[in-house]
Write a protein that holds these residues in place. Structure first.
Motif, PDB file in Angstrom:
ATOM      1  N   SER A 109     -26.729  25.360   7.488  1.00 56.85           N
ATOM      2  CA  SER A 109     -25.873  26.171   8.351  1.00 56.85           C
ATOM      3  C   SER A 109     -25.932  27.662   8.005  1.00 56.85           C
ATOM      4  O   SER A 109     -25.277  28.458   8.642  1.00 56.85           O
ATOM      5  CB  SER A 109     -24.433  25.670   8.265  1.00 56.85           C
ATOM      6  OG  SER A 109     -23.959  25.834   6.944  1.00 56.85           O
ATOM      7  N   ARG A 110     -26.688  28.038   7.011  1.00 59.48           N
ATOM      8  CA  ARG A 110     -26.800  29.454   6.654  1.00 59.48           C
ATOM      9  C   ARG A 110     -27.668  30.185   7.674  1.00 59.48           C
ATOM     10  O   ARG A 110     -28.410  29.580   8.430  1.00 59.48           O
ATOM     11  CB  ARG A 110     -27.414  29.598   5.262  1.00 59.48           C
ATOM     12  CG  ARG A 110     -26.504  29.057   4.172  1.00 59.48           C
ATOM     13  CD  ARG A 110     -27.134  29.238   2.847  1.00 59.48           C
ATOM     14  NE  ARG A 110     -28.352  28.401   2.792  1.00 59.48           N
ATOM     15  CZ  ARG A 110     -29.245  28.432   1.824  1.00 59.48           C
ATOM     16  NH1 ARG A 110     -29.086  29.248   0.829  1.00 59.48           N
ATOM     17  NH2 ARG A 110     -30.284  27.654   1.840  1.00 59.48           N
ATOM     18  N   ARG A 111     -27.566  31.502   7.633  1.00 64.76           N
ATOM     19  CA  ARG A 111     -28.378  32.320   8.530  1.00 64.76           C
ATOM     20  C   ARG A 111     -29.844  32.201   8.157  1.00 64.76           C
ATOM     21  O   ARG A 111     -30.168  32.045   6.977  1.00 64.76           O
ATOM     22  CB  ARG A 111     -27.996  33.795   8.391  1.00 64.76           C
ATOM     23  CG  ARG A 111     -26.840  34.183   9.242  1.00 64.76           C
ATOM     24  CD  ARG A 111     -26.958  35.625   9.594  1.00 64.76           C
ATOM     25  NE  ARG A 111     -25.980  36.420   8.874  1.00 64.76           N
ATOM     26  CZ  ARG A 111     -26.038  37.722   8.744  1.00 64.76           C
ATOM     27  NH1 ARG A 111     -27.037  38.380   9.197  1.00 64.76           N
ATOM     28  NH2 ARG A 111     -25.110  38.389   8.133  1.00 64.76           N
ATOM     29  N   PRO A 112     -30.735  32.306   9.138  1.00 63.97           N
ATOM     30  CA  PRO A 112     -32.157  32.262   8.795  1.00 63.97           C
ATOM     31  C   PRO A 112     -32.539  33.500   7.990  1.00 63.97           C
ATOM     32  O   PRO A 112     -31.895  34.547   8.060  1.00 63.97           O
ATOM     33  CB  PRO A 112     -32.862  32.242  10.148  1.00 63.97           C
ATOM     34  CG  PRO A 112     -31.868  32.729  11.130  1.00 63.97           C
ATOM     35  CD  PRO A 112     -30.511  32.423  10.566  1.00 63.97           C
ATOM     36  N   GLY A 113     -33.603  33.408   7.244  1.00 65.20           N
ATOM     37  CA  GLY A 113     -34.061  34.506   6.391  1.00 65.20           C
ATOM     38  C   GLY A 113     -34.560  35.688   7.207  1.00 65.20           C
ATOM     39  O   GLY A 113     -34.665  35.637   8.428  1.00 65.20           O
ATOM     40  N   PRO A 114     -34.846  36.768   6.509  1.00 65.22           N
ATOM     41  CA  PRO A 114     -35.294  37.971   7.217  1.00 65.22           C
ATOM     42  C   PRO A 114     -36.647  37.727   7.891  1.00 65.22           C
ATOM     43  O   PRO A 114     -37.503  37.023   7.364  1.00 65.22           O
ATOM     44  CB  PRO A 114     -35.415  39.024   6.118  1.00 65.22           C
ATOM     45  CG  PRO A 114     -35.577  38.254   4.865  1.00 65.22           C
ATOM     46  CD  PRO A 114     -34.838  36.958   5.077  1.00 65.22           C
ATOM     47  N   THR A 115     -36.797  38.315   9.072  1.00 61.92           N
ATOM     48  CA  THR A 115     -38.042  38.160   9.817  1.00 61.92           C
ATOM     49  C   THR A 115     -39.018  39.277   9.494  1.00 61.92           C
ATOM     50  O   THR A 115     -40.193  39.172   9.775  1.00 61.92           O
ATOM     51  CB  THR A 115     -37.767  38.159  11.324  1.00 61.92           C
ATOM     52  OG1 THR A 115     -37.109  39.380  11.673  1.00 61.92           O
ATOM     53  CG2 THR A 115     -36.914  36.965  11.712  1.00 61.92           C
ATOM     54  N   ARG A 116     -38.526  40.372   8.944  1.00 64.20           N
ATOM     55  CA  ARG A 116     -39.398  41.488   8.580  1.00 64.20           C
ATOM     56  C   ARG A 116     -39.795  41.374   7.115  1.00 64.20           C
ATOM     57  O   ARG A 116     -39.040  40.829   6.304  1.00 64.20           O
ATOM     58  CB  ARG A 116     -38.681  42.818   8.789  1.00 64.20           C
ATOM     59  CG  ARG A 116     -38.508  43.143  10.260  1.00 64.20           C
ATOM     60  CD  ARG A 116     -37.927  44.497  10.417  1.00 64.20           C
ATOM     61  NE  ARG A 116     -36.490  44.324  10.639  1.00 64.20           N
ATOM     62  CZ  ARG A 116     -35.593  45.260  10.520  1.00 64.20           C
ATOM     63  NH1 ARG A 116     -35.932  46.461  10.155  1.00 64.20           N
ATOM     64  NH2 ARG A 116     -34.332  45.019  10.756  1.00 64.20           N
ATOM     65  N   PRO A 117     -40.955  41.914   6.751  1.00 61.32           N
ATOM     66  CA  PRO A 117     -41.340  41.883   5.349  1.00 61.32           C
ATOM     67  C   PRO A 117     -40.411  42.780   4.525  1.00 61.32           C
ATOM     68  O   PRO A 117     -39.799  43.704   5.051  1.00 61.32           O
ATOM     69  CB  PRO A 117     -42.772  42.423   5.348  1.00 61.32           C
ATOM     70  CG  PRO A 117     -42.905  43.168   6.614  1.00 61.32           C
ATOM     71  CD  PRO A 117     -41.962  42.541   7.589  1.00 61.32           C
ATOM     72  N   PRO A 118     -40.292  42.513   3.235  1.00 61.58           N
ATOM     73  CA  PRO A 118     -39.407  43.338   2.407  1.00 61.58           C
ATOM     74  C   PRO A 118     -39.917  44.779   2.331  1.00 61.58           C
ATOM     75  O   PRO A 118     -41.094  45.054   2.520  1.00 61.58           O
ATOM     76  CB  PRO A 118     -39.460  42.654   1.044  1.00 61.58           C
ATOM     77  CG  PRO A 118     -40.721  41.868   1.046  1.00 61.58           C
ATOM     78  CD  PRO A 118     -40.969  41.479   2.469  1.00 61.58           C
TER      79      PRO A 118
END
Length: 193
Positions: free
Chosen positions: A4-13
């Motif tokens: 149920s957590r938010r998906p991870g970042p879609t952009r590279p760090p």
């Protein structure tokens, strides 16, 4: 079971890179850190205060060419415009402003445009009209004003014009070219920037 957590970042760090060296070299550093382009004179960054060798202080360089050194080519004369070309440029830009302010119908620009370029010029005027505020028919004050007009005549039968226009709290530029054909000045190119 679903996560149920938010998906991870879609952009590279984000990567941090070191900043380039912006300070001049120190006296004890090698001069290769700041290479000079060929022909550029050295700048006295450290204030030694010594004048250049072979030239008395406070004197201008000799304008005559020295043996073994090519003379600099003469500069072309500045491109100015004739009074007739200035009037033609002001007339065309004034007509465009009257169209944008609603004082003239857009079809009246055809007499001032080269026949093969009418569609392109009217499209650019329509593009400028999209930037203007709505026309108020009963208002005596124009909504679009000319701020600055620069005219350059690179050859006797051609004029290049840059106009800065403002209206509705925005400013933009118009670049155009007028050519003297068939006894009159006709617009061959118009670009609203």
């Amino acid at each position: 079971m679903a996560d149920s957590r938010r998906p991870g970042p879609t952009r590279p760090p984000i990567r941090l890179r070191p900043a380039p060296v912006a300070d001049p070299p120190y006296v004890d550093e090698a001069p290769d850190l700041w290479p000079r382009p060929p022909g550029q004179l050295a700048l006295d960054l450290f204030g030694t205060g010594r004048p250049a060798a072979g030239r008395p202080a406070g004197r201008r360089p000799d304008p005559r060419p020295r043996p073994g050194h090519p003379a600099a080519p003469p500069l072309p004369p500045p491109a100015t415009s004739t009074p007739e070309a200035n009037r033609a440029a002001h007339r065309f830009v004034g007509t465009c402003l009257e169209i944008l302010n609603g004082y003239r119908p857009p079809g009246q620009i055809r007499a001032l445009v080269e026949p093969g370029r009418t569609v392109e010029v009217t499209e650019q005027i329509a593009r400028a009209a999209a930037r203007t505020p709505p026309v108020r028919r009963r208002s005596t004050r124009p909504a679009v004003h000319l701020l600055r007009l620069r005219v350059c005549q690179p050859r006797p039968a051609a004029v290049e014009v840059a106009a800065v226009v403002t209206g509705g709290g925005r400013s933009w530029a118009m670049a155009l070219r007028l050519e003297h054909r068939r006894g009159t000045w006709l617009c061959t190119a118009l670009q609203v920037i």
